[in-house]
Design an enzyme around this catalytic site. Structure first.
Site, mmCIF file in Angstrom:
data_model
loop_
_atom_site.group_PDB
_atom_site.id
_atom_site.type_symbol
_atom_site.label_atom_id
_atom_site.label_comp_id
_atom_site.label_asym_id
_atom_site.label_seq_id
_atom_site.Cartn_x
_atom_site.Cartn_y
_atom_site.Cartn_z
ATOM 1 N N ASN A 108 3.659 0.501 2.141
ATOM 2 C CA ASN A 108 3.437 0.233 3.100
ATOM 3 C C ASN A 108 4.295 -1.235 2.355
ATOM 4 O O ASN A 108 2.996 -1.744 2.062
ATOM 5 C CB ASN A 108 2.603 -0.278 3.657
ATOM 6 C CG ASN A 108 2.358 1.015 5.050
ATOM 7 O OD1 ASN A 108 2.596 1.143 5.586
ATOM 8 N ND2 ASN A 108 1.601 2.037 3.721
ATOM 9 N N LYS B 251 10.951 10.918 11.511
ATOM 10 C CA LYS B 251 10.636 9.208 10.985
ATOM 11 C C LYS B 251 11.328 7.797 11.407
ATOM 12 O O LYS B 251 12.941 8.153 10.577
ATOM 13 C CB LYS B 251 9.658 8.657 9.842
ATOM 14 C CG LYS B 251 9.081 10.099 9.484
ATOM 15 C CD LYS B 251 8.841 9.895 7.527
ATOM 16 C CE LYS B 251 7.203 9.079 8.105
ATOM 17 N NZ LYS B 251 6.557 8.836 6.440
ATOM 18 N N GLU C 5 6.944 0.897 11.507
ATOM 19 C CA GLU C 5 5.477 0.756 11.117
ATOM 20 C C GLU C 5 4.317 0.333 12.118
ATOM 21 O O GLU C 5 4.590 0.405 13.343
ATOM 22 C CB GLU C 5 5.032 -0.707 9.867
ATOM 23 C CG GLU C 5 5.670 -1.159 8.506
ATOM 24 C CD GLU C 5 5.733 0.108 7.803
ATOM 25 O OE1 GLU C 5 5.392 1.215 7.904
ATOM 26 O OE2 GLU C 5 6.900 0.288 7.339
ATOM 27 N N GLY C 6 3.348 0.517 11.580
ATOM 28 C CA GLY C 6 1.763 0.690 12.554
ATOM 29 C C GLY C 6 1.358 1.664 13.422
ATOM 30 O O GLY C 6 0.382 1.699 13.881
ATOM 31 N N LYS D 157 12.470 2.973 6.421
ATOM 32 C CA LYS D 157 11.719 4.255 5.722
ATOM 33 C C LYS D 157 13.352 5.057 5.254
ATOM 34 O O LYS D 157 13.294 5.504 4.243
ATOM 35 C CB LYS D 157 11.668 5.060 6.777
ATOM 36 C CG LYS D 157 10.540 5.104 8.038
ATOM 37 C CD LYS D 157 9.253 5.242 6.926
ATOM 38 C CE LYS D 157 8.173 4.908 7.700
ATOM 39 N NZ LYS D 157 7.976 3.144 8.241
ATOM 40 N N ARG E 207 -8.163 7.584 4.831
ATOM 41 C CA ARG E 207 -8.379 7.442 6.336
ATOM 42 C C ARG E 207 -7.806 9.185 6.795
ATOM 43 O O ARG E 207 -7.292 9.608 5.655
ATOM 44 C CB ARG E 207 -6.495 7.512 6.877
ATOM 45 C CG ARG E 207 -6.615 5.301 7.231
ATOM 46 C CD ARG E 207 -5.682 4.860 7.947
ATOM 47 N NE ARG E 207 -4.378 5.142 6.687
ATOM 48 C CZ ARG E 207 -2.586 5.489 7.278
ATOM 49 N NH1 ARG E 207 -2.739 4.678 8.209
ATOM 50 N NH2 ARG E 207 -2.052 5.588 5.977
ATOM 51 N N SER F 147 -2.989 -2.455 6.057
ATOM 52 C CA SER F 147 -4.063 -2.863 6.459
ATOM 53 C C SER F 147 -5.420 -1.740 6.095
ATOM 54 O O SER F 147 -4.656 -1.057 5.248
ATOM 55 C CB SER F 147 -4.522 -3.295 8.435
ATOM 56 O OG SER F 147 -3.928 -1.559 8.499
ATOM 57 N N GLU G 180 4.334 7.037 2.678
ATOM 58 C CA GLU G 180 5.169 6.337 3.304
ATOM 59 C C GLU G 180 4.891 4.877 1.944
ATOM 60 O O GLU G 180 3.740 4.966 1.709
ATOM 61 C CB GLU G 180 5.062 5.494 4.809
ATOM 62 C CG GLU G 180 3.930 5.814 4.663
ATOM 63 C CD GLU G 180 3.593 4.831 6.545
ATOM 64 O OE1 GLU G 180 5.116 5.355 7.155
ATOM 65 O OE2 GLU G 180 2.018 4.336 6.938
ATOM 66 N N ARG H 52 1.161 -0.907 -0.369
ATOM 67 C CA ARG H 52 -0.064 0.268 -0.100
ATOM 68 C C ARG H 52 1.137 1.473 -0.013
ATOM 69 O O ARG H 52 1.572 1.508 0.522
ATOM 70 C CB ARG H 52 -0.843 -0.278 1.030
ATOM 71 C CG ARG H 52 -2.377 1.137 1.278
ATOM 72 C CD ARG H 52 -2.754 1.046 3.102
ATOM 73 N NE ARG H 52 -2.166 1.740 3.721
ATOM 74 C CZ ARG H 52 -1.759 1.713 4.392
ATOM 75 N NH1 ARG H 52 -2.728 0.363 4.740
ATOM 76 N NH2 ARG H 52 -1.688 1.960 5.664
#
Length: 481
Positions: free
Chosen positions: A147, A367, A371-372, A309, A455, A152, A145, A128
């Site tokens: 992923n 950064k 992740e998360g 990153k 989002r 998710s 970013e 993603r």
């Protein structure tokens, strides 16, 4: 700089009575269609509550949405090539490895399986790429970013266009539905798992989902299982934690990963992307065992390393894309989505980046290789952290990114156990585009874009992760600007 604003799809604010009425309808729709999560404060396997969502679909320029969709296969291939370029990964990560124990442990697994000889040459990527619109740049998308592990909300967000169509009709604006793109992310992501399963070619094999000890984002995970079961009833899916894999899985003489007497065809990680998910050596041993096996990993260890990153920052450096993208026009399209990304290594460019960020911290985000959600530093915290780390090797574990300033959107966020009607507030949205890729170092067998997510968070909130409790689920309302 004052932020610009995109107009809501319908005039706001709504009358309180109409607002309260449609919120209750929307909450019931969400609960009855699985737009939900388990309650972190009062966890129970027997209950779910609504996942936070925005009441109305958020405006997004059609041209930029289309650009992101069209670019996804290009980015899939770019990351695939990066993951198989041992020299590039080694050089890019070398400084971070000295100070970031988590990334170093992942890297050491990669080195170990390479030295032993890689058993499974195929990798499955369910990727993603995330974007914010950059207001000073005519609201053009800039990549936040990329992923490569546990990307998710493809499942739940596939249902959101239907929910928003229902809400718009309830508000008497059914004519606006034509501006909402379909979203088949769930079907597309699951098709990748099924395709990898068939390429493994063992009819008795199973698919293994690697999950957390406690799964709050249960709907998003289970919908993948339900979709695969519906499309392919012959495929059995197991859910195991890394600790359970350590205790229950073994490698046979063919290097097949075997659970309950059956070989594993595909391992799909929904856990394993942050240090807390490896509380002991057992979890690391389990990860190594999986990586040594013939199972097709999603992601393989080198895919996960490619999603760090540091790699994102390195690809934005002058001349880096030429190594992976042959066509000049494609390189220009990819470079156009990059914002300013800077290394904090101990060299001249790293020193300049530190000075620049300390002098004007509000312009930047700091950064780490994580992740998360919930890991980045902003504003005054950037300056404080860099002053603390200025002469420490620790700073090499971070990158510096120019802060993206997206346009504001007015809207309502519907949260569980919150007051009704909700207040009208300023929001900003982040677009994610899902991609599927399957391939080896020598050949790519599948590469496609499969769906999207949006989002949305409060404009004054720094982070926007829904699973981390910071954002809300949304869907784009496409504008012809």
């Amino acid at each position: 700089m004052s932020q610009s604003r995109l107009a809501s799809c319908i005039p706001l604010p709504l009358d309180n009575k109409a607002l309260s009425n449609v919120v209750e309808k929307a909450k019931d729709w969400a609960l009855m269609h699985g737009v939900g999560m388990r309650d972190k404060a009062h966890f129970s396997k027997d209950t779910i509550q609504i996942a936070p969502f925005v009441l109305l679909p958020s405006p997004f320029p059609r041209t930029e949405f289309t650009k992101a969709v069209d670019l996804q296969p290009v980015l899939n291939e770019l990351m695939h090539k990066v993951s198989h370029d041992d020299e590039f990964l080694e050089k890019t990560l070398q400084n971070a490895l000295e100070v970031d124990d988590f990334t170093a442990k992942l890297y050491n697994i990669w080195i170990k399986v390479r030295e032993e000889g890689i058993t499974q040459s195929l990798s499955l990527g369910l990727f993603r790429s995330d974007y914010l619109m950059q207001q000073p740049d005519s609201n053009r998308i800039k990549q936040v970013e990329f992923n490569t592990v546990a990307a998710s909300f493809g499942a739940i967000t596939s249902y959101l266009p239907t929910m928003f169509r229902y809400i718009l009709r309830q508000l008497g604006h059914g004519e606006l539905i034509k501006n909402m793109p379909e979203n088949r992310a769930l079907s597309g992501l699951c098709s990748g798992i099924i395709e990898a399963y068939d390429m493994f070619g063992v009819p008795s094999a199973v698919v293994l989902f690697v999950v957390e000890e406690v799964s709050y984002n249960i709907c998003d995970q289970r919908f993948h299982e339900f979709e695969i079961s519906e499309k392919r009833p012959d495929i059995m899916i197991y859910r195991k934690t890394l600790n359970e894999i350590h205790e229950e899985a073994e490698l046979n003489d063919k290097k097949q990963l075997v659970i309950e007497g059956r070989p594993v065809a595909v391992v799909y990680y929904r856990s394993g992307y942050e240090p807390a998910q490896y509380p002991s050596q057992k979890e690391w041993d389990a990860r190594l065992r999986v990586e040594r096996s013939s199972a097709i990993k999603c992601p393989s260890i080198h895919y996960q390393l490619a999603g760090t990153k540091k790699v994102q920052q390195a690809l934005a450096a002058p001349g880096a894309l030429e190594r992976f993208v042959a066509e000049g026009e494609l390189r220009a399209r990819v470079r156009d989505i990059f914002t300013g990304l800077y290394s904090l290594d101990f060299d001249d460019s790293g020193e300049r980046a530190v000075e620049m960020a300390i002098a004007d911290a509000e312009r930047f985000v700091l950064k780490p290789q994580r992740e998360g959600g919930g890991n980045n530093l902003y504003g005054a915290d950037v300056k404080e952290a860099l002053l603390r780390m200025r002469h420490s090797r620790e700073r090499a574990a971070y990158i510096l990114m120019e802060r993206i300033l997206p346009p504001l959107i007015s809207g309502y966020v519907v949260r569980p156990n919150a007051a009704v009607p909700p207040s009208l507030c300023d929001l900003v949205s982040e677009l994610g585009i899902f991609g599927v890729i399957i391939g080896s170092k020598e050949k790519i067998y599948s590469n496609r874009q499969v769906g999207h997510m949006l989002r949305t968070k409060l404009a004054d909130a720094n982070e926007g992760g829904v699973a981390a409790g910071l954002g809300a689920l949304d869907s784009p309302y496409l504008l012809d600007l």
